[in-house]
Write a protein that holds these residues in place. Structure first.
Motif, mmCIF file in Angstrom:
data_model
loop_
_atom_site.group_PDB
_atom_site.id
_atom_site.type_symbol
_atom_site.label_atom_id
_atom_site.label_comp_id
_atom_site.label_asym_id
_atom_site.label_seq_id
_atom_site.Cartn_x
_atom_site.Cartn_y
_atom_site.Cartn_z
ATOM 1 N N UNK A 234 0.849 -1.198 0.000
ATOM 2 C CA UNK A 234 0.000 0.000 0.000
ATOM 3 C C UNK A 234 0.880 1.243 0.000
ATOM 4 N N UNK A 235 0.664 2.107 -0.998
ATOM 5 C CA UNK A 235 1.499 3.295 -1.138
ATOM 6 C C UNK A 235 0.655 4.569 -1.237
ATOM 7 N N UNK A 236 -0.382 4.689 -0.440
ATOM 8 C CA UNK A 236 -1.174 5.915 -0.393
ATOM 9 C C UNK A 236 -1.851 6.221 -1.711
ATOM 10 N N UNK A 237 -1.400 7.279 -2.403
ATOM 11 C CA UNK A 237 -2.030 7.693 -3.661
ATOM 12 C C UNK A 237 -1.884 6.635 -4.752
ATOM 13 N N UNK A 238 -0.850 5.798 -4.652
ATOM 14 C CA UNK A 238 -0.683 4.709 -5.613
ATOM 15 C C UNK A 238 -1.681 3.583 -5.348
ATOM 16 N N UNK A 239 -2.264 3.591 -4.141
ATOM 17 C CA UNK A 239 -3.091 2.456 -3.764
ATOM 18 C C UNK A 239 -2.209 1.236 -3.566
ATOM 19 N N UNK A 240 -2.722 0.063 -3.925
ATOM 20 C CA UNK A 240 -1.900 -1.148 -3.870
ATOM 21 C C UNK A 240 -1.004 -1.174 -5.103
ATOM 22 N N UNK A 241 0.312 -1.009 -4.874
ATOM 23 C CA UNK A 241 1.248 -0.934 -5.978
ATOM 24 C C UNK A 241 2.278 -2.050 -5.955
ATOM 25 N N UNK A 242 2.683 -2.452 -7.156
ATOM 26 C CA UNK A 242 3.745 -3.445 -7.317
ATOM 27 C C UNK A 242 4.916 -2.755 -8.016
ATOM 28 N N UNK A 243 6.132 -2.953 -7.486
ATOM 29 C CA UNK A 243 7.347 -2.375 -8.075
ATOM 30 C C UNK A 243 8.324 -3.513 -8.312
ATOM 31 N N UNK A 244 8.839 -3.613 -9.542
ATOM 32 C CA UNK A 244 9.730 -4.713 -9.903
ATOM 33 C C UNK A 244 11.055 -4.144 -10.421
ATOM 34 N N UNK A 245 12.173 -4.592 -9.798
ATOM 35 C CA UNK A 245 13.516 -4.212 -10.257
ATOM 36 C C UNK A 245 13.977 -5.216 -11.301
ATOM 37 N N UNK A 246 14.463 -4.692 -12.444
ATOM 38 C CA UNK A 246 14.840 -5.561 -13.557
ATOM 39 C C UNK A 246 16.361 -5.619 -13.720
ATOM 40 N N UNK A 247 16.852 -6.664 -14.370
ATOM 41 C CA UNK A 247 18.301 -6.869 -14.489
ATOM 42 C C UNK A 247 19.031 -5.723 -15.179
ATOM 43 N N UNK A 248 18.348 -5.005 -16.072
ATOM 44 C CA UNK A 248 19.025 -3.928 -16.803
ATOM 45 C C UNK A 248 19.092 -2.633 -16.001
ATOM 46 N N UNK A 249 18.691 -2.676 -14.718
ATOM 47 C CA UNK A 249 18.786 -1.503 -13.861
ATOM 48 C C UNK A 249 17.547 -0.623 -13.868
ATOM 49 N N UNK A 250 16.509 -1.058 -14.573
ATOM 50 C CA UNK A 250 15.255 -0.283 -14.583
ATOM 51 C C UNK A 250 14.280 -0.875 -13.567
ATOM 52 N N UNK A 251 13.215 -0.135 -13.325
ATOM 53 C CA UNK A 251 12.152 -0.585 -12.418
ATOM 54 C C UNK A 251 10.806 -0.253 -13.056
ATOM 55 N N UNK A 252 9.859 -1.182 -12.956
ATOM 56 C CA UNK A 252 8.500 -0.913 -13.432
ATOM 57 C C UNK A 252 7.561 -0.859 -12.237
ATOM 58 N N UNK A 253 6.525 -0.016 -12.375
ATOM 59 C CA UNK A 253 5.546 0.152 -11.300
ATOM 60 C C UNK A 253 4.144 -0.062 -11.854
ATOM 61 N N UNK A 254 3.288 -0.687 -11.030
ATOM 62 C CA UNK A 254 1.917 -1.024 -11.419
ATOM 63 C C UNK A 254 1.008 -0.576 -10.259
ATOM 64 N N UNK A 255 0.220 0.489 -10.480
ATOM 65 C CA UNK A 255 -0.497 1.105 -9.357
ATOM 66 C C UNK A 255 -2.015 0.981 -9.458
ATOM 67 N N UNK A 256 -2.682 1.262 -8.306
ATOM 68 C CA UNK A 256 -4.146 1.291 -8.143
ATOM 69 C C UNK A 256 -4.785 -0.093 -8.215
ATOM 70 N N UNK A 257 -3.991 -1.131 -7.924
ATOM 71 C CA UNK A 257 -4.525 -2.487 -7.996
ATOM 72 C C UNK A 257 -5.540 -2.747 -6.880
#
Length: 305
Positions: A234-257
């Motif tokens: 739970x991340x407040x305004x994001x609601x239930x969010x998922x954050x994934x760190x990837x091998x190339x050094x990037x991160x993806x976020x999936x919010x309001x779940x």
């Protein structure tokens, strides 16, 4: 609207002022004529009324008699004309007074309407100020939370880079490219936007990702392989969010779940189910908010999908 009402009210006031001036002039005219007639009648009463017999007896000759009778007829006709004229003027005055009463009643109604509109305008202005204050506070909270998430992601990406440099854990599998986390139309793109409308106030905050319009409960998949970040939950305004760190050094976020099916530290494959979409946090309706971080900074996901 208030200004138009005020102008209408001012015009009505001018009309009423003109009507009062006309009525005052009519009254003065009636008073003057009535005073003249009353004064002559009072003099006649004091000196005694001059009748037909007095004229007949006091006339020295037939010619004088005719002259006196003619004069009495002229005086009598003048008095009759004066009385008739006064009756007409009284009737006109009465009609003018009635019209003035109607105008004043209309004026009172207009004043009440204007007062109501002024009160409504003041209330709307107060609500607008309150709404702006609320939105500014919410945007500040969102920015603070986004900054906190960015710091978490930067730290995890830094540690991952150090691990890779030291020959630590190496990810396997996956295509190395990003796939769409859900299938649906894009309802809002990356960048500044005019989206929120609260009590008539449009707010144009910076949109750090894209919104994919999908119903609540739609499966959400990992755009690439990686490890679930500790920022997930739970991340407040994001609601239930998922954050994934990837091998190339990037991160993806999936919010309001509506719900999350993975946990921090868990390794996920590209295309693996990670959550179900919803409208939690600061959201205007069911959708998936998708972000990509490069070196801890949000970038346009459309450049990577």
């Amino acid at each position: 609207m208030v200004e138009e009402k005020q102008e209408e009210l001012d015009e009505k006031q001018l009309e009423i002022d003109d009507m009062i001036a006309d009525i005052t002039e009519q009254r003065n005219s009636i008073d003057d004529r009535q005073e003249g007639l009353s004064s002559r009648l009072r003099n006649m009463f004091k000196k005694g009324s001059v009748g037909f017999l007095d004229v007949l007896l006091k006339s020295a000759s037939f010619t004088e008699l005719l002259s006196n009778l003619s004069m009495m007829q002229i005086i009598l006709q003048h008095d009759q004309d004066t009385l008739a004229s006064l009756e007409d003027e009284y009737a006109n005055l009465k009609a003018a007074m009635a019209k003035l009463g109607e105008a004043k009643a209309s004026m009172e109604v207009a004043q009440e309407e204007l007062e109501t509109e002024k009160n409504n305008a003041e209330q709307a202005e107060a609500e607008l100020a309150e709404t702006l204050e609320y939105l500014q506070a919410r945007i500040a909270e969102l920015e603070a939370e986004a900054a906190e998430i960015e710091e978490v992601i930067k730290e995890e990406q830094r540690k991952a880079a150090e691990a890779r440099a030291a020959g630590g854990y190496v990810y396997t599998g996956g295509s190395g490219t990003y796939i769409w986390p859900a299938s649906g139309p894009i309802t809002s793109y990356f960048g500044y936007r005019e989206l929120y409308n609260v009590n008539g106030v449009s707010v144009s905050p910076y949109h750090g990702g894209i919104d994919i319009g999908i119903p609540t409960g739609t499966p959400v998949y990992a755009a690439a392989e990686g490890v679930v970040s500790s920022a997930t939950g739970w991340r407040g305004d994001y609601g239930y969010g998922v954050f994934i760190n990837h091998p190339n050094g990037t991160t993806t976020a999936y919010a309001h779940n509506s719900s999350i099916v993975v946990s921090p530290g868990e390794y996920v494959e590209q295309g693996q189910l990670i959550a179900y979409s919803g409208s939690t946090g600061w959201s205007l309706g069911p959708h998936l908010h998708f972000e990509i971080f490069v070196n801890g900074v949000r970038v346009d996901p459309m450049l990577y999908l």
